[in-house]
Write a protein that holds these residues in place. Structure first.
Motif, mmCIF file in Angstrom:
data_model
loop_
_atom_site.group_PDB
_atom_site.id
_atom_site.type_symbol
_atom_site.label_atom_id
_atom_site.label_comp_id
_atom_site.label_asym_id
_atom_site.label_seq_id
_atom_site.Cartn_x
_atom_site.Cartn_y
_atom_site.Cartn_z
ATOM 1 N N GLU A 1 -0.725 1.720 8.059
ATOM 2 C CA GLU A 1 0.182 0.950 8.915
ATOM 3 C C GLU A 1 1.164 0.116 8.094
ATOM 4 O O GLU A 1 2.321 -0.070 8.491
ATOM 5 C CB GLU A 1 -0.633 0.022 9.823
ATOM 6 N N LEU A 2 0.698 -0.382 6.961
ATOM 7 C CA LEU A 2 1.543 -1.237 6.128
ATOM 8 C C LEU A 2 2.402 -0.455 5.154
ATOM 9 O O LEU A 2 3.407 -0.982 4.656
ATOM 10 C CB LEU A 2 0.655 -2.218 5.347
ATOM 11 N N ALA B 1 -1.317 -8.725 6.034
ATOM 12 C CA ALA B 1 0.034 -8.179 6.148
ATOM 13 C C ALA B 1 0.572 -7.639 4.837
ATOM 14 O O ALA B 1 1.640 -7.014 4.823
ATOM 15 C CB ALA B 1 0.985 -9.253 6.683
ATOM 16 N N LEU C 1 -9.012 -7.304 8.116
ATOM 17 C CA LEU C 1 -7.836 -6.479 7.815
ATOM 18 C C LEU C 1 -6.742 -6.519 8.879
ATOM 19 O O LEU C 1 -5.558 -6.449 8.532
ATOM 20 C CB LEU C 1 -8.257 -5.030 7.564
ATOM 21 N N PRO C 2 -7.042 -6.610 10.176
ATOM 22 C CA PRO C 2 -5.946 -6.691 11.149
ATOM 23 C C PRO C 2 -4.988 -7.853 10.896
ATOM 24 O O PRO C 2 -3.820 -7.783 11.273
ATOM 25 C CB PRO C 2 -6.683 -6.852 12.490
ATOM 26 N N ALA D 1 -4.373 -5.094 1.327
ATOM 27 C CA ALA D 1 -5.058 -4.098 2.147
ATOM 28 C C ALA D 1 -5.575 -2.945 1.294
ATOM 29 O O ALA D 1 -6.691 -2.441 1.514
ATOM 30 C CB ALA D 1 -4.117 -3.574 3.231
ATOM 31 N N ALA E 1 -6.730 3.111 7.562
ATOM 32 C CA ALA E 1 -5.741 3.111 8.641
ATOM 33 C C ALA E 1 -4.835 1.900 8.545
ATOM 34 O O ALA E 1 -3.619 1.993 8.798
ATOM 35 C CB ALA E 1 -6.441 3.151 9.997
ATOM 36 N N ARG E 2 -5.398 0.748 8.176
ATOM 37 C CA ARG E 2 -4.568 -0.442 8.017
ATOM 38 C C ARG E 2 -3.611 -0.283 6.844
ATOM 39 O O ARG E 2 -2.436 -0.711 6.917
ATOM 40 C CB ARG E 2 -5.452 -1.678 7.822
ATOM 41 N N ASP F 1 -11.239 2.795 8.934
ATOM 42 C CA ASP F 1 -10.454 1.713 9.528
ATOM 43 C C ASP F 1 -9.630 0.996 8.458
ATOM 44 O O ASP F 1 -8.469 0.622 8.694
ATOM 45 C CB ASP F 1 -11.374 0.702 10.216
ATOM 46 N N ALA F 2 -10.232 0.791 7.300
ATOM 47 C CA ALA F 2 -9.508 0.134 6.214
ATOM 48 C C ALA F 2 -8.315 0.974 5.767
ATOM 49 O O ALA F 2 -7.209 0.450 5.553
ATOM 50 C CB ALA F 2 -10.453 -0.122 5.038
#
Length: 389
Positions: A136-137, A107, A103-104, A112, A132-133, A129-130
């Motif tokens: 972020e997007l 984009a 996932l990091p 995601a 959170a990504r 964590d997933a």
């Protein structure tokens, strides 16, 4: 869980039940050929090509994180050992773990969101964590494509029993409901201006309807949201009213007025998977039962009026067990999608104009000979899934 949808189909139409079982077997047979063991992912597509000697074969092209996540979402309903046959020895949960690790480097918001949705459905320990990504997007206030906004809502809905996402869930819900055009029941192609050129901002596709209505239905099933269910039901009612006489789920709509802009292509995945998935989720959430429309759409897979000869079976079947695929779509073969472009431009200023000579000039007689993993992923999801808990 797995008998509910197939069992209902068996009671309603035995030949269609046999067709659904045939397609499910084809999905399990075809997906391993789409998996790339070294890269631990799925191809973007398999394309039918013809050699100079006339031999037909399938070429693998590209890779797709999105399609990999959708495949995990569907395959999780299979028994564990049959899952391993699809993912190079891994279960759907274990394969989802690989996607979460990557996932990091993801984009795209839709990719995601699908990974987070799969993580929630498989109970992955790094679900937070997933999510959170995804956050972020998914920048606040930025317009998103409606399909991807719907996947965000589905992911958050699936996660709400395990993680506190209520604030984000409320925002995702509000954004998706606001993507409807005016007072109509259909959803636009994007949640806000800037992503779609103005001349075609009124045009929305079939996916722009099914993924939102599915997300809203699942939201209601997860905790009770009558407004969300009502919006999902209204959208489904409209696209079902517009369904073709041969069971076709049309491709492009005028989101302002709820009419069809251009019907073609007709996609196999819409017929056997995406429409059933959304409409099953709606009915199981307490909405209208559109089972007759699901069956009519599924029947198109073998009774394809666009390909029918004067008598007898179609000139070419859409289901090809010999290649492990279903062909992707029936289309007009018009250069650069000219019919869609012409009708999109015309309906912008004259909503009910059809330009009917185009139907005679560009008849839908062409078959797109390719198949993508998500087509089989959603097929498994549609027919092996069941009521939300």
């Amino acid at each position: 869980m797995t008998a509910t949808r197939l069992g209902a189909l068996a009671g309603a139409d035995a030949p269609l039940h046999a067709l659904a079982e045939r397609l499910l077997a084809l999905a399990e047979a075809g997906l391993p050929a789409m998996y790339l063991p070294g890269a631990e992912t799925f191809v973007f597509t398999r394309v039918g090509t013809v050699a100079p000697d006339g031999t037909r074969r399938l070429e693998q092209r590209g890779t797709s994180t999105r399609y990999a996540a959708i495949t995990a979402l569907g395959a999780r309903f299979l028994p564990e050992e049959r899952q391993r046959a699809l993912f190079g020895g891994r279960t759907a949960e274990e394969f989802t773990g690989l996607l979460v690790q990557r996932l990091p480097g993801v984009a795209n918001l839709g990719d995601a969101a699908l990974i987070a949705w799969a993580a929630a459905e498989t109970g992955h320990p790094k679900l937070s964590d997933a999510l959170a990504r995804v956050a972020e997007l998914d920048l606040p206030g930025r317009p998103q494509y409606t399909v991807e906004a719907a996947w965000v809502l589905s992911a958050l809905t699936a996660a709400r029993a395990a993680v506190d996402v209520e604030g984000r869930l409320a925002a995702a819900r509000a954004r998706l409901l606001a993507a409807r055009t005016g007072d109509g029941p259909l959803f636009a192609h994007a949640t806000g201006p800037g992503l779609v050129p103005g001349y075609r901002s009124h045009v929305a596709c079939f996916a722009d309807q099914t993924y939102p209505l599915q997300a809203l239905a699942r939201l209601h099933a997860s905790g009770g949201d009558p407004e969300a269910l009502e919006a999902a039901d209204a959208c489904a009612t409209r696209i079902c009213a517009l369904q073709g006489d041969g069971g076709q789920w049309w491709w492009h709509y005028d989101a302002r007025h709820g009419g069809v802009v251009e019907g073609y292509p007709v996609y196999s995945v819409h017929q056997h998977a995406m429409a059933p998935t959304a409409l099953f989720d709606l009915a199981e959430a307490g909405g209208t039962d559109f089972g007759a429309h699901i069956r009519r759409g599924l029947r198109w897979m073998t009774d394809v009026p666009e390909l029918a000869g004067p008598a007898g079976p179609p000139r070419e079947p859409m289901i090809r067990e010999d290649f492990g695929v279903t062909w992707r779509k029936v289309h007009r073969g018009d250069p650069k999608k000219a019919v869609r472009a012409a009708r999109g431009l015309t309906t912008r200023v004259a909503p009910h104009t059809r330009l009917t000579p185009l139907d005679r000039l560009f008849r839908p007689l062409s078959v797109d000979r390719e198949c993508r993993p998500y087509e089989f992923g959603w097929l498994l999801f549609a027919w092996l899934g069941g009521p939300q808990r």
